[in-house]
Design an enzyme around this catalytic site. Structure first.
Site, mmCIF file in Angstrom:
data_model
loop_
_atom_site.group_PDB
_atom_site.id
_atom_site.type_symbol
_atom_site.label_atom_id
_atom_site.label_comp_id
_atom_site.label_asym_id
_atom_site.label_seq_id
_atom_site.Cartn_x
_atom_site.Cartn_y
_atom_site.Cartn_z
ATOM 1 N N PRO A 3 -24.771 -13.358 21.505
ATOM 2 C CA PRO A 3 -25.374 -13.125 20.346
ATOM 3 C C PRO A 3 -26.518 -12.595 21.279
ATOM 4 O O PRO A 3 -27.308 -13.163 22.492
ATOM 5 C CB PRO A 3 -25.459 -14.471 19.945
ATOM 6 C CG PRO A 3 -24.897 -15.558 21.781
ATOM 7 C CD PRO A 3 -23.914 -14.511 21.902
ATOM 8 N N GLU A 4 -27.578 -11.739 20.337
ATOM 9 C CA GLU A 4 -28.995 -11.861 20.967
ATOM 10 C C GLU A 4 -30.343 -12.363 20.145
ATOM 11 O O GLU A 4 -29.932 -13.731 19.447
ATOM 12 C CB GLU A 4 -29.427 -10.584 20.702
ATOM 13 C CG GLU A 4 -28.458 -9.158 21.354
ATOM 14 C CD GLU A 4 -29.228 -8.121 21.645
ATOM 15 O OE1 GLU A 4 -30.163 -7.910 21.882
ATOM 16 O OE2 GLU A 4 -28.612 -6.907 21.711
ATOM 17 N N LYS A 23 -31.948 -17.001 24.883
ATOM 18 C CA LYS A 23 -30.836 -17.087 23.847
ATOM 19 C C LYS A 23 -30.248 -18.665 24.164
ATOM 20 O O LYS A 23 -29.740 -18.945 23.444
ATOM 21 C CB LYS A 23 -30.198 -16.471 24.636
ATOM 22 C CG LYS A 23 -30.608 -14.424 24.317
ATOM 23 C CD LYS A 23 -29.236 -13.525 24.689
ATOM 24 C CE LYS A 23 -30.309 -12.302 24.722
ATOM 25 N NZ LYS A 23 -29.218 -11.463 25.370
ATOM 26 N N ARG A 25 -25.765 -0.544 31.758
ATOM 27 C CA ARG A 25 -25.546 -0.608 29.914
ATOM 28 C C ARG A 25 -25.735 0.597 29.755
ATOM 29 O O ARG A 25 -27.091 1.558 29.732
ATOM 30 C CB ARG A 25 -27.048 -1.802 30.161
ATOM 31 C CG ARG A 25 -26.930 -3.230 30.834
ATOM 32 C CD ARG A 25 -25.927 -3.907 30.608
ATOM 33 N NE ARG A 25 -26.025 -3.637 29.591
ATOM 34 C CZ ARG A 25 -26.624 -5.111 28.475
ATOM 35 N NH1 ARG A 25 -27.417 -6.110 29.055
ATOM 36 N NH2 ARG A 25 -26.260 -5.460 27.513
#
Ligand code: ZN
Length: 281
Positions: free
Chosen positions: A2-3, A54, A270
């Site tokens: 999750p961000e 996070k 990325r």
């Protein structure tokens, strides 16, 4: 993973529903999912929640803190609300199920389930000092009031790594994920490969502005939902933020400003998406 906006959505929800509740006990169905002595949690009132990057924390009346890490497939389930990895509908009605690792029983009879299919996530009971220690390698949370344009500019000045890599460096700024790095660079018309130290104050201010704007918009929209429907809004629907992606996951599609096909390259391993025409500098 999750961000930040997804984790903040969970935090806001838990803040609304858990403050003042008393934990009767924790059932540990998978020993590796809970670190600490569960007896210390029994009878404790939940006093507040917090988040850095996070990392999500739930504070207890005895000053201890439950630190949550959802990792890849973790879920927090409270009533009909599911946060985290998707669950087939039929699994939701019967809990605990085969992915349930922890059950938090509250004194009023309600339950919070920590589900985690792949068992990478965990909940750890820590002291305030231990919490501080676990956050010492995290930079300033970008929703902190101390995260100003001036602070941001100073931080990016002292490295010549590509700005895209610097944005994702959690030791500099906590909570900027890949989606938000890509889209904020597009909106600021900054090339993701530009050496961080080459950005001037105006560019840095613009980037700062869009980072904050995307994060707050995304929190309002209930967190983003990637193509695989990974993150779910408190009301059980999917987050709507994916419809606002500017360049992320849009390789080959026309730029929303100039129609040039969006390019995908890899920076620091990325996926990086940008418009070669709009993001020249
Ligand atoms: Zn363009």
């Amino acid at each position: 993973m999750p961000e930040l906006p997804e984790v903040e959505v969970v935090r806001l929800f838990l803040d609304q529903h858990l403050i003042g509740k008393i934990i009767a006990n924790i059932e540990i169905l998978n020993p590796k999912s809970f670190i600490g002595n569960p007896k210390l949690v029994e009878g404790q009132k939940i006093t507040k929640t917090s988040r850095v990057g996070k990392q999500l924390s739930i504070y207890l009346g005895n000053n201890l803190i439950l630190l949550f890490h959802l990792k890849m497939t973790g879920q927090i389930i409270l009533g009909e609300f599911v946060f985290g990895h998707p669950t087939p509908k039929e699994d939701k009605s019967i809990l605990p199920n085969k992915s349930t690792r922890l059950v938090f029983n509250f004194s009023n009879g309600s339950k919070l389930f920590f589900n985690d299919q792949r068992k990478f996530g965990w909940v750890k009971l820590v002291t305030p000092d231990e919490l501080k220690d676990s956050q010492k390698n995290l930079g300033l949370d970008i929703l902190s009031s101390k995260f100003t344009p001036k602070y941001f500019y100073q931080q990016i000045q002292n490295t010549s790594r590509p700005i895209k890599i610097v944005l994702l460096d959690q030791s500099k700024f906590a909570g900027i994920g890949n989606i938000y790095a890509n889209d904020s660079l597009f909106l600021s018309k900054i090339n993701p490969l530009t050496p961080s130290s080459k950005l001037n104050f105006n560019q840095a201010s613009l980037l700062h502005h869009f980072l904050i704007q995307i994060m707050t918009d995304s929190i309002k929209a209930g967190g983003s939902t990637a193509k695989d429907n990974k993150y779910i809004h408190p009301d059980g629907s999917s987050g709507q933020h994916q419809f606002n992606f500017q360049v992320y996951q849009r390789a080959g599609e026309p730029c929303l400003v100039c129609q040039t096909p969006i390019k995908r390259i890899k920076i620091g391993g990325r996926g990086t998406f940008y418009c070669p025409k709009c993001q020249k500098n």
